[in-house]
Scaffold this motif. Structure first.
Motif, PDB file in Angstrom:
ATOM      1  N   TYR A  87       5.319   6.214  38.248  1.00  0.00           N
ATOM      2  CA  TYR A  87       3.876   6.262  38.037  1.00  0.00           C
ATOM      3  C   TYR A  87       3.403   7.697  37.929  1.00  0.00           C
ATOM      4  O   TYR A  87       4.049   8.633  38.380  1.00  0.00           O
ATOM      5  N   ARG A  88       2.268   7.823  37.286  1.00  0.00           N
ATOM      6  CA  ARG A  88       1.594   9.114  37.147  1.00  0.00           C
ATOM      7  C   ARG A  88       0.156   8.882  37.571  1.00  0.00           C
ATOM      8  O   ARG A  88      -0.528   8.017  37.035  1.00  0.00           O
ATOM      9  N   GLU A 140       4.590  -1.376  30.833  1.00  0.00           N
ATOM     10  CA  GLU A 140       3.776  -0.241  31.266  1.00  0.00           C
ATOM     11  C   GLU A 140       2.313  -0.681  31.317  1.00  0.00           C
ATOM     12  O   GLU A 140       1.895  -1.538  30.537  1.00  0.00           O
ATOM     13  N   LYS A 141       1.566  -0.069  32.231  1.00  0.00           N
ATOM     14  CA  LYS A 141       0.161  -0.433  32.391  1.00  0.00           C
ATOM     15  C   LYS A 141      -0.624   0.786  32.855  1.00  0.00           C
ATOM     16  O   LYS A 141      -0.130   1.574  33.661  1.00  0.00           O
ATOM     17  N   THR A 142      -1.836   0.933  32.356  1.00  0.00           N
ATOM     18  CA  THR A 142      -2.736   1.983  32.815  1.00  0.00           C
ATOM     19  C   THR A 142      -3.821   1.334  33.650  1.00  0.00           C
ATOM     20  O   THR A 142      -4.429   0.350  33.240  1.00  0.00           O
ATOM     21  N   ILE A 143      -4.040   1.891  34.838  1.00  0.00           N
ATOM     22  CA  ILE A 143      -5.010   1.353  35.789  1.00  0.00           C
ATOM     23  C   ILE A 143      -6.074   2.408  36.028  1.00  0.00           C
ATOM     24  O   ILE A 143      -5.750   3.550  36.373  1.00  0.00           O
ATOM     25  N   LYS A 194      -2.859  -4.764  43.545  1.00  0.00           N
ATOM     26  CA  LYS A 194      -3.307  -5.961  42.818  1.00  0.00           C
ATOM     27  C   LYS A 194      -3.023  -5.842  41.326  1.00  0.00           C
ATOM     28  O   LYS A 194      -2.632  -6.812  40.681  1.00  0.00           O
ATOM     29  N   GLN A 195      -3.213  -4.647  40.764  1.00  0.00           N
ATOM     30  CA  GLN A 195      -3.003  -4.444  39.327  1.00  0.00           C
ATOM     31  C   GLN A 195      -1.526  -4.496  38.931  1.00  0.00           C
ATOM     32  O   GLN A 195      -1.215  -4.729  37.769  1.00  0.00           O
ATOM     33  N   ILE A 196      -0.626  -4.279  39.878  1.00  0.00           N
ATOM     34  CA  ILE A 196       0.811  -4.337  39.576  1.00  0.00           C
ATOM     35  C   ILE A 196       1.303  -5.775  39.529  1.00  0.00           C
ATOM     36  O   ILE A 196       2.267  -6.094  38.836  1.00  0.00           O
ATOM     37  N   ILE A 197       0.602  -6.665  40.219  1.00  0.00           N
ATOM     38  CA  ILE A 197       0.972  -8.083  40.199  1.00  0.00           C
ATOM     39  C   ILE A 197       0.859  -8.593  38.759  1.00  0.00           C
ATOM     40  O   ILE A 197      -0.124  -8.333  38.069  1.00  0.00           O
ATOM     41  N   GLY A 198       1.898  -9.271  38.309  1.00  0.00           N
ATOM     42  CA  GLY A 198       1.912  -9.822  36.956  1.00  0.00           C
ATOM     43  C   GLY A 198       2.651  -8.969  35.945  1.00  0.00           C
ATOM     44  O   GLY A 198       2.863  -9.388  34.819  1.00  0.00           O
ATOM     45  N   ILE A 199       3.060  -7.750  36.333  1.00  0.00           N
ATOM     46  CA  ILE A 199       3.819  -6.883  35.427  1.00  0.00           C
ATOM     47  C   ILE A 199       5.297  -7.260  35.521  1.00  0.00           C
ATOM     48  O   ILE A 199       5.797  -7.596  36.594  1.00  0.00           O
ATOM     49  N   GLN A 200       6.009  -7.165  34.422  1.00  0.00           N
ATOM     50  CA  GLN A 200       7.442  -7.454  34.419  1.00  0.00           C
ATOM     51  C   GLN A 200       8.228  -6.173  34.127  1.00  0.00           C
ATOM     52  O   GLN A 200       7.662  -5.209  33.628  1.00  0.00           O
ATOM     53  N   PRO A 201       9.520  -6.138  34.480  1.00  0.00           N
ATOM     54  CA  PRO A 201      10.331  -4.950  34.234  1.00  0.00           C
ATOM     55  C   PRO A 201      10.242  -4.495  32.778  1.00  0.00           C
ATOM     56  O   PRO A 201      10.249  -5.308  31.855  1.00  0.00           O
ATOM     57  N   GLY A 202      10.115  -3.171  32.601  1.00  0.00           N
ATOM     58  CA  GLY A 202       9.996  -2.583  31.275  1.00  0.00           C
ATOM     59  C   GLY A 202       8.556  -2.445  30.804  1.00  0.00           C
ATOM     60  O   GLY A 202       8.267  -1.686  29.888  1.00  0.00           O
ATOM     61  N   VAL A 226       1.566   3.207  35.098  1.00  0.00           N
ATOM     62  CA  VAL A 226       2.678   2.587  35.824  1.00  0.00           C
ATOM     63  C   VAL A 226       3.701   2.043  34.839  1.00  0.00           C
ATOM     64  O   VAL A 226       3.340   1.428  33.839  1.00  0.00           O
ATOM     65  N   GLN A 227       4.977   2.281  35.153  1.00  0.00           N
ATOM     66  CA  GLN A 227       6.073   1.672  34.388  1.00  0.00           C
ATOM     67  C   GLN A 227       6.928   0.892  35.386  1.00  0.00           C
ATOM     68  O   GLN A 227       7.479   1.475  36.326  1.00  0.00           O
ATOM     69  N   MET A 228       6.989  -0.420  35.213  1.00  0.00           N
ATOM     70  CA  MET A 228       7.778  -1.274  36.093  1.00  0.00           C
ATOM     71  C   MET A 228       9.261  -1.104  35.775  1.00  0.00           C
ATOM     72  O   MET A 228       9.686  -1.264  34.617  1.00  0.00           O
ATOM     73  N   ILE A 229      10.053  -0.776  36.776  1.00  0.00           N
ATOM     74  CA  ILE A 229      11.490  -0.622  36.591  1.00  0.00           C
ATOM     75  C   ILE A 229      12.217  -1.890  37.033  1.00  0.00           C
ATOM     76  O   ILE A 229      13.009  -2.457  36.290  1.00  0.00           O
ATOM     77  N   SER A 230      11.919  -2.349  38.276  1.00  0.00           N
ATOM     78  CA  SER A 230      12.600  -3.557  38.757  1.00  0.00           C
ATOM     79  C   SER A 230      11.756  -4.255  39.819  1.00  0.00           C
ATOM     80  O   SER A 230      10.831  -3.665  40.386  1.00  0.00           O
ATOM     81  N   ILE A 231      12.112  -5.511  40.074  1.00  0.00           N
ATOM     82  CA  ILE A 231      11.410  -6.348  41.047  1.00  0.00           C
ATOM     83  C   ILE A 231      12.460  -7.012  41.929  1.00  0.00           C
ATOM     84  O   ILE A 231      13.447  -7.554  41.442  1.00  0.00           O
ATOM     85  N   GLU A 232      12.218  -6.959  43.252  1.00  0.00           N
ATOM     86  CA  GLU A 232      13.050  -7.681  44.207  1.00  0.00           C
ATOM     87  C   GLU A 232      12.162  -8.637  44.980  1.00  0.00           C
ATOM     88  O   GLU A 232      11.090  -8.240  45.441  1.00  0.00           O
ATOM     89  N   ALA A 233      12.590  -9.852  45.142  1.00  0.00           N
ATOM     90  CA  ALA A 233      11.788 -10.843  45.885  1.00  0.00           C
ATOM     91  C   ALA A 233      11.849 -10.561  47.366  1.00  0.00           C
ATOM     92  O   ALA A 233      12.730  -9.956  47.868  1.00  0.00           O
TER      93      ALA A 233
END
Length: 141
Positions: free
Chosen positions: A15-16, A59-62, A49-57, A134-141
């Motif tokens: 993230y930046r 990117e999102k601007t908040i 909250k804004q990261i919820i729903g993003i998948q690996p790979g 934000v750039q999602m790299i990975s998700i662990e449950a």
């Protein structure tokens, strides 16, 4: 379909964080990414909250308004103290840590004269609208 982040996941992101005028606060690009549990209240609620729903790979601007991040500046959080109460050699811009009513508080010296100093206990980013990329790299449950 790839997994998307949910509120109980631990995610790894790059993230930046910057002010809306372009001043960079923090950037993990080229460094170790941030690993965060989306249930951890240490992180800003709207950011999580804004990261919820993003998948690996993905990117999102908040964009965060001041009240969604570090709050609005409060002039009541400034105080004037006798300069003799401060450590010798103190300068404008220095940060102090003190205890007020049992709570540890950080304060910044914003004005300094021979007789007194004005201290500000607002967070340095209070009043600043922020932008987080934000750039999602990975998700662990």
């Amino acid at each position: 379909m790839q997994k998307v982040a949910i509120e109980t996941d631990t995610v790894t992101i790059h993230y930046r964080a910057s002010t809306r005028d372009g001043g960079v606060i923090e950037d993990t690009s080229g460094r170790k990414p941030l690993v965060m549990n989306l249930a951890d209240e240490h992180f800003l609620p709207l950011f999580r909250k804004q990261i919820i729903g993003i998948q690996p790979g993905e990117e999102k601007t908040i964009k965060l308004d001041p009240q969604e991040s570090f709050g609005l500046r409060d002039h009541l959080r400034q105080m004037t103290v006798p300069r003799g109460c401060l450590p010798s050699g103190i300068q404008k811009g220095d940060q102090l840590s003190t205890t007020i009513q049992g709570y540890e508080v950080n304060a910044w010296v914003v004005q300094l004269s021979e007789e007194e100093a004005t201290l500000d206990t607002n967070h340095p980013l209070a009043g600043e609208p922020l932008e987080l990329s934000v750039q999602m790299i990975s998700i662990e449950a």
